[in-house]
Enzyme design. Sequence first.
Site, mmCIF file in Angstrom:
data_model
loop_
_atom_site.group_PDB
_atom_site.id
_atom_site.type_symbol
_atom_site.label_atom_id
_atom_site.label_comp_id
_atom_site.label_asym_id
_atom_site.label_seq_id
_atom_site.Cartn_x
_atom_site.Cartn_y
_atom_site.Cartn_z
ATOM 1 N N LYS A 13 0.821 -1.211 0.000
ATOM 2 C CA LYS A 13 0.000 0.000 0.000
ATOM 3 C C LYS A 13 0.858 1.265 0.000
ATOM 4 C CE LYS A 13 -2.246 -0.261 3.704
ATOM 5 N NZ LYS A 13 -1.784 0.558 4.799
ATOM 6 N N ARG A 127 10.958 -7.528 4.442
ATOM 7 C CA ARG A 127 11.186 -6.093 4.618
ATOM 8 C C ARG A 127 11.999 -5.862 5.897
ATOM 9 N NH1 ARG A 127 5.832 -2.590 4.459
ATOM 10 N NH2 ARG A 127 5.646 -3.164 6.640
ATOM 11 N N ARG A 134 12.110 -0.787 10.814
ATOM 12 C CA ARG A 134 10.847 -0.695 11.545
ATOM 13 C C ARG A 134 10.804 -1.756 12.627
ATOM 14 N NH1 ARG A 134 5.692 0.058 7.718
ATOM 15 N NH2 ARG A 134 4.777 -0.788 9.621
ATOM 16 N N ARG A 145 -0.313 -7.357 13.790
ATOM 17 C CA ARG A 145 -0.835 -6.302 12.901
ATOM 18 C C ARG A 145 -1.916 -6.853 11.976
ATOM 19 N NH1 ARG A 145 4.772 -4.776 10.770
ATOM 20 N NH2 ARG A 145 3.712 -3.715 9.062
HETATM 21 P P1 ADP Z 1 1.359 -1.284 8.144
HETATM 22 O O1 ADP Z 1 2.481 -1.713 7.239
HETATM 23 O O2 ADP Z 1 1.168 -2.217 9.310
HETATM 24 O O3 ADP Z 1 0.104 -0.988 7.393
HETATM 25 P P2 ADP Z 1 1.771 1.558 8.793
HETATM 26 O O4 ADP Z 1 3.098 2.067 8.434
HETATM 27 O O5 ADP Z 1 0.609 2.005 7.956
HETATM 28 O O6 ADP Z 1 1.874 -0.013 8.862
HETATM 29 O O7 ADP Z 1 1.439 1.892 10.316
HETATM 30 C C1 ADP Z 1 2.312 1.505 11.345
HETATM 31 C C2 ADP Z 1 1.667 1.690 12.714
HETATM 32 O O8 ADP Z 1 1.252 3.066 12.900
HETATM 33 C C3 ADP Z 1 0.394 0.888 12.955
HETATM 34 O O9 ADP Z 1 0.647 -0.445 13.348
HETATM 35 C C4 ADP Z 1 -0.274 1.722 14.067
HETATM 36 O O10 ADP Z 1 0.329 1.495 15.327
HETATM 37 C C5 ADP Z 1 0.052 3.148 13.662
HETATM 38 N N1 ADP Z 1 -1.028 3.727 12.815
HETATM 39 C C6 ADP Z 1 -0.895 4.141 11.516
HETATM 40 N N2 ADP Z 1 -2.068 4.602 11.046
HETATM 41 C C7 ADP Z 1 -2.958 4.484 12.061
HETATM 42 C C8 ADP Z 1 -4.345 4.788 12.198
HETATM 43 N N3 ADP Z 1 -5.064 5.334 11.202
HETATM 44 N N4 ADP Z 1 -4.941 4.521 13.395
HETATM 45 C C9 ADP Z 1 -4.254 4.000 14.409
HETATM 46 N N5 ADP Z 1 -2.953 3.689 14.337
HETATM 47 C C10 ADP Z 1 -2.297 3.929 13.191
#
Ligand code: ADP
Length: 192
Positions: A13, A127, A134, A145
């Site tokens: 994404k 990754r 990360r 997750r």
């Molecule tokens: P992923 O690859 O898991 O989709 P992201 O980089 O989008 O990861 O997000 C990493 C972390 O940031 C999430 O696991 C969460 O803790 C936090 N986070 C990101 N966006 C949101 C959101 N809209 N609501 C709550 N937590 C969020």
Amino acid sequence: MRMVMLGPPGVGKGTQAALLAKAKGVPHISTGEIMRQTVASGEELGKRVKGFLDRGELVTDDVMIEVMRERLRQPDCAAGFVLDGFPRTLPQAEALDVLLRELEMELTHIVDLAVPESVLLERIQKRGASGSGRSDDTMEVAKRRLEVYQAQTAPVGEYYLQRGNMIKIESLAGVPEVQAEILAAVEQSESV
Ligand code: ADP
């Protein structure tokens, strides 16, 4: 273009959202990136959210909604945006509707990316192994997750599906192929 990009962790994404935003000349707004920067900055908020990120849990809705309220009011969003990682819960989706109404904006596209679950875990693990830096790219946290995604974020897809304008794409092919498919689908739906 004012787009929400949906999909589970590891689906690609972030990569696709960044490419698409660049192609369309609009900001790519990644809430994961914003949260990681907040943690790295050492700000008070960063200290509060770090534990959530490290455990693979979601940051609370009120924090996220406030962060997005600020972000969407920035002048660069007048040109449009690609939202990556927001909304991630039903209350966030409802709050986004309110926020957009206040700003007199409407979403133009919802894109939902999917791949089989076994591929997701494999990609996240790779990754992490290739130095994403990360702290949540470990097998254990990645599994959490995905659980959180199924429980809290999958309903957001249903929420938008009911409005009938969702573009569903399988993201198994290479990055450029998937990008081409998204662009074609977006352009087709713009011309309707
Ligand atoms: P992923 O690859 O898991 O989709 P992201 O980089 O989008 O990861 O997000 C990493 C972390 O940031 C999430 O696991 C969460 O803790 C936090 N986070 C990101 N966006 C949101 C959101 N809209 N609501 C709550 N937590 C969020």
